[in-house]
Scaffold this motif. Sequence first.
Motif, PDB file in Angstrom:
ATOM      1  N   ARG A  72       0.699  -1.340   0.143  1.00  0.00           N
ATOM      2  CA  ARG A  72       0.251  -0.215  -0.138  1.00  0.00           C
ATOM      3  C   ARG A  72       0.556   1.153   0.392  1.00  0.00           C
ATOM      4  O   ARG A  72       0.571   2.224  -1.031  1.00  0.00           O
ATOM      5  N   ILE A  73       1.732   1.352   0.421  1.00  0.00           N
ATOM      6  CA  ILE A  73       2.982   2.291   0.780  1.00  0.00           C
ATOM      7  C   ILE A  73       3.189   2.324  -0.634  1.00  0.00           C
ATOM      8  O   ILE A  73       2.996   3.859  -0.986  1.00  0.00           O
ATOM      9  N   ALA A  74       3.623   2.134  -1.451  1.00  0.00           N
ATOM     10  CA  ALA A  74       4.548   1.876  -2.760  1.00  0.00           C
ATOM     11  C   ALA A  74       3.459   2.247  -3.308  1.00  0.00           C
ATOM     12  O   ALA A  74       3.280   3.551  -4.532  1.00  0.00           O
ATOM     13  N   ASP A  75       1.619   2.027  -3.450  1.00  0.00           N
ATOM     14  CA  ASP A  75       1.284   2.778  -3.697  1.00  0.00           C
ATOM     15  C   ASP A  75       1.089   4.524  -3.668  1.00  0.00           C
ATOM     16  O   ASP A  75       0.521   5.229  -4.376  1.00  0.00           O
ATOM     17  N   VAL A  76       0.733   4.884  -2.723  1.00  0.00           N
ATOM     18  CA  VAL A  76       0.679   6.146  -1.673  1.00  0.00           C
ATOM     19  C   VAL A  76       2.322   6.914  -2.158  1.00  0.00           C
ATOM     20  O   VAL A  76       1.118   7.885  -2.741  1.00  0.00           O
ATOM     21  N   ARG A  79       6.679   4.171  -6.360  1.00  0.00           N
ATOM     22  CA  ARG A  79       7.481   3.137  -6.329  1.00  0.00           C
ATOM     23  C   ARG A  79       8.882   2.842  -6.370  1.00  0.00           C
ATOM     24  O   ARG A  79       9.297   2.494  -5.662  1.00  0.00           O
ATOM     25  N   ARG A  80       9.449   3.593  -6.941  1.00  0.00           N
ATOM     26  CA  ARG A  80      10.566   3.971  -6.667  1.00  0.00           C
ATOM     27  C   ARG A  80      10.702   4.588  -5.781  1.00  0.00           C
ATOM     28  O   ARG A  80      12.444   4.223  -4.983  1.00  0.00           O
ATOM     29  N   ALA A  81      10.404   5.602  -5.180  1.00  0.00           N
ATOM     30  CA  ALA A  81      10.783   6.229  -3.356  1.00  0.00           C
ATOM     31  C   ALA A  81      11.177   5.558  -2.576  1.00  0.00           C
ATOM     32  O   ALA A  81      11.506   4.688  -1.817  1.00  0.00           O
ATOM     33  N   LEU A  82      10.121   4.014  -2.574  1.00  0.00           N
ATOM     34  CA  LEU A  82       9.809   2.818  -1.571  1.00  0.00           C
ATOM     35  C   LEU A  82      10.390   2.442  -2.473  1.00  0.00           C
ATOM     36  O   LEU A  82      11.766   1.624  -1.330  1.00  0.00           O
ATOM     37  N   PHE A  83      11.038   1.966  -3.009  1.00  0.00           N
ATOM     38  CA  PHE A  83      11.925   0.867  -3.909  1.00  0.00           C
ATOM     39  C   PHE A  83      13.645   1.445  -2.949  1.00  0.00           C
ATOM     40  O   PHE A  83      14.430   0.401  -2.051  1.00  0.00           O
ATOM     41  N   MET A  84      13.949   2.943  -3.121  1.00  0.00           N
ATOM     42  CA  MET A  84      15.490   3.236  -3.126  1.00  0.00           C
ATOM     43  C   MET A  84      15.031   3.242  -1.390  1.00  0.00           C
ATOM     44  O   MET A  84      16.259   2.703  -0.750  1.00  0.00           O
ATOM     45  N   THR A  85      14.728   4.126  -0.665  1.00  0.00           N
ATOM     46  CA  THR A  85      14.389   3.399   0.579  1.00  0.00           C
ATOM     47  C   THR A  85      14.650   2.329   1.965  1.00  0.00           C
ATOM     48  O   THR A  85      15.911   2.237   2.202  1.00  0.00           O
ATOM     49  N   GLY A 196      -1.607   8.973  -3.151  1.00  0.00           N
ATOM     50  CA  GLY A 196      -1.330   9.767  -2.452  1.00  0.00           C
ATOM     51  C   GLY A 196      -2.405   8.808  -1.426  1.00  0.00           C
ATOM     52  O   GLY A 196      -2.691   7.627  -1.611  1.00  0.00           O
ATOM     53  N   GLY A 197      -2.361   9.994  -0.749  1.00  0.00           N
ATOM     54  CA  GLY A 197      -3.684   9.112   0.493  1.00  0.00           C
ATOM     55  C   GLY A 197      -3.126   8.951   1.434  1.00  0.00           C
ATOM     56  O   GLY A 197      -1.888   9.168   2.061  1.00  0.00           O
ATOM     57  N   ARG A 198      -3.990   8.260   2.602  1.00  0.00           N
ATOM     58  CA  ARG A 198      -3.262   8.121   4.382  1.00  0.00           C
ATOM     59  C   ARG A 198      -2.083   6.411   3.692  1.00  0.00           C
ATOM     60  O   ARG A 198      -2.482   5.900   2.936  1.00  0.00           O
ATOM     61  N   LEU A 199      -1.180   6.801   4.703  1.00  0.00           N
ATOM     62  CA  LEU A 199      -0.704   5.435   5.044  1.00  0.00           C
ATOM     63  C   LEU A 199      -0.872   4.061   5.927  1.00  0.00           C
ATOM     64  O   LEU A 199      -2.215   4.192   6.509  1.00  0.00           O
ATOM     65  N   PRO A 200      -0.743   2.957   5.695  1.00  0.00           N
ATOM     66  CA  PRO A 200      -1.992   1.995   6.203  1.00  0.00           C
ATOM     67  C   PRO A 200      -1.721   2.075   8.090  1.00  0.00           C
ATOM     68  O   PRO A 200      -0.514   2.233   8.706  1.00  0.00           O
ATOM     69  N   GLN A 390      -6.179  -4.996 -10.551  1.00  0.00           N
ATOM     70  CA  GLN A 390      -5.808  -4.112 -11.659  1.00  0.00           C
ATOM     71  C   GLN A 390      -4.588  -3.671 -11.637  1.00  0.00           C
ATOM     72  O   GLN A 390      -3.756  -3.657 -10.489  1.00  0.00           O
ATOM     73  N   PRO A 391      -3.464  -3.340 -12.521  1.00  0.00           N
ATOM     74  CA  PRO A 391      -2.308  -2.365 -12.578  1.00  0.00           C
ATOM     75  C   PRO A 391      -1.783  -1.736 -11.098  1.00  0.00           C
ATOM     76  O   PRO A 391      -0.617  -2.090 -10.989  1.00  0.00           O
ATOM     77  N   GLN A 392      -3.399  -0.863 -11.246  1.00  0.00           N
ATOM     78  CA  GLN A 392      -2.718  -0.255  -9.801  1.00  0.00           C
ATOM     79  C   GLN A 392      -2.387  -0.406  -8.692  1.00  0.00           C
ATOM     80  O   GLN A 392      -2.015   0.196  -7.422  1.00  0.00           O
ATOM     81  N   ARG A 393      -3.136  -2.091  -8.374  1.00  0.00           N
ATOM     82  CA  ARG A 393      -2.375  -2.552  -7.535  1.00  0.00           C
ATOM     83  C   ARG A 393      -2.415  -3.902  -7.442  1.00  0.00           C
ATOM     84  O   ARG A 393      -1.348  -3.925  -6.083  1.00  0.00           O
TER      85      ARG A 393
END
Length: 471
Positions: A72-76, A79-85, A196-200, A390-393
């Motif tokens: 879920r965080i990757a969607d928010v 993907r690159r930001a979470l990947f590098m982190t 965007g949106g809230r974190l889990p 779907q791709p966004q999920r």
Amino acid sequence: MPDEAPVVGKSASLPLLLSCGAAFLALLDVTVVNLAIPDLITSYPGVTVADASWVITIYATVFAALLAPAGRIADVIGRRALFMTGVGIFTAMSLLDALAPNLAVLLVGRGLQAVGAAAMIPASLAIVLHDTSAARRGAAIGAWSAAGALAAALGPALGGILVDAFGWRSVFVINLPLGVLIVLGAVVLPAGRSAGGRLPDLIGTTLLAGAVGLAVLGVTEGGDWGWGDLRTIACLAGAVAAGALTVWRSLRHPVPTIEIALWRNRGFAVSNLASLLYGGALFAWMLCSVLYLTEIWHYRELRAGLAMSPTAVLTAVVAVLTGRFIHRLGLRAAVLLGAFVMAAGAGLFALWAPDTPHFASFFLPAAALGAVGIGVITTGVSTAAALSVQPQRFAAATGLNQTARQIGGALGVAVLAAVLAGQDAARLTAYREVFGFCALLAVLAGVVGVFLVTPSRPQPAPARPVSKTTV
């Protein structure tokens, strides 16, 4: 969020390469430390086997608990930001593990290392799926699955080789150069759109970690404590209660730890149940194979590692080939075939595993049969889970699917520990029982796979033509 156009041309190979590298690192550390435990105990005076086992357990527990919200965080946040982190945290904590002066510091490092690994998995597959054309997604998932399958299968073997040659700290040092290279390579990746949106839900995530940890602790120690002991009952009851609370919060929280809505999709639900059962068989199989070679056949760690290397490579090759032909074979057929071939390999060990070395005439062919099954089912369940949404999920679906596999793996290893607890390490019957348990779980995964369905709606086509050089 609309689907994004895939990367076109030769540059499309970079996202796949980086994603496979990250999946390899994250899943390698699930099993690479197995043969490091005896050397680690010697390095830290006063540490018992039970104490040292938490080096494995804490990684598996945190990893499993955080995979779902990480999707879920990757969607928010993208993907690159979470990947590098994730890769950055994983690499830094690998250095801390390698330098740990005592067990307490090592356990803290392993837990934080698992945080990074949990971020890497869904973000890495989201990258390769978003940057690959719909027509090539099956092959891309196959390559990504192959990297994970190779890491999981190669972990015990590589760990044995490194520990024998350089000591237990080397199993963490090997993460450093590859981790740094992946971070540097990820800088040039497309940032991708964030939903965007809230974190889990943080509380729900903590409850999920508690549920997995208590279940593993109860199953692992049940043999020593006694299955009717209050401590065992408390752990297992606490696991059920924490799991129920996690589901309860997920049904009511606006950004749940577990996205219950995804489970209403039949293909997704079935693929995750199959992944849970398959994970239990896979991780118990791998650890039992290593212990069988070292305790029954009295192989040194180096020799045991070399003995397992051919089948590790075979697993990866089969996973790649399965990915390329998955749409011809079909998701249901892939899971069924992989599960029953894996069960056949485990069954050979359960029925006829000898107490003296017969590598060429028994171990290699039986293990190779299992490796073929593992390669096929790994790709089958990963593809079924990803393509059922779907791709966004993609990221969220992948996170939940890997969570199911890791939870199954943690419980499978716990059952192995319970079966072997208090028994002579050289008692062949106990190992045959574990292999039989693996065969049973693989058969059950295949039975569940009967209910898989091919996604009814094809994934959206790419926005522009894709070059033949796209991977």
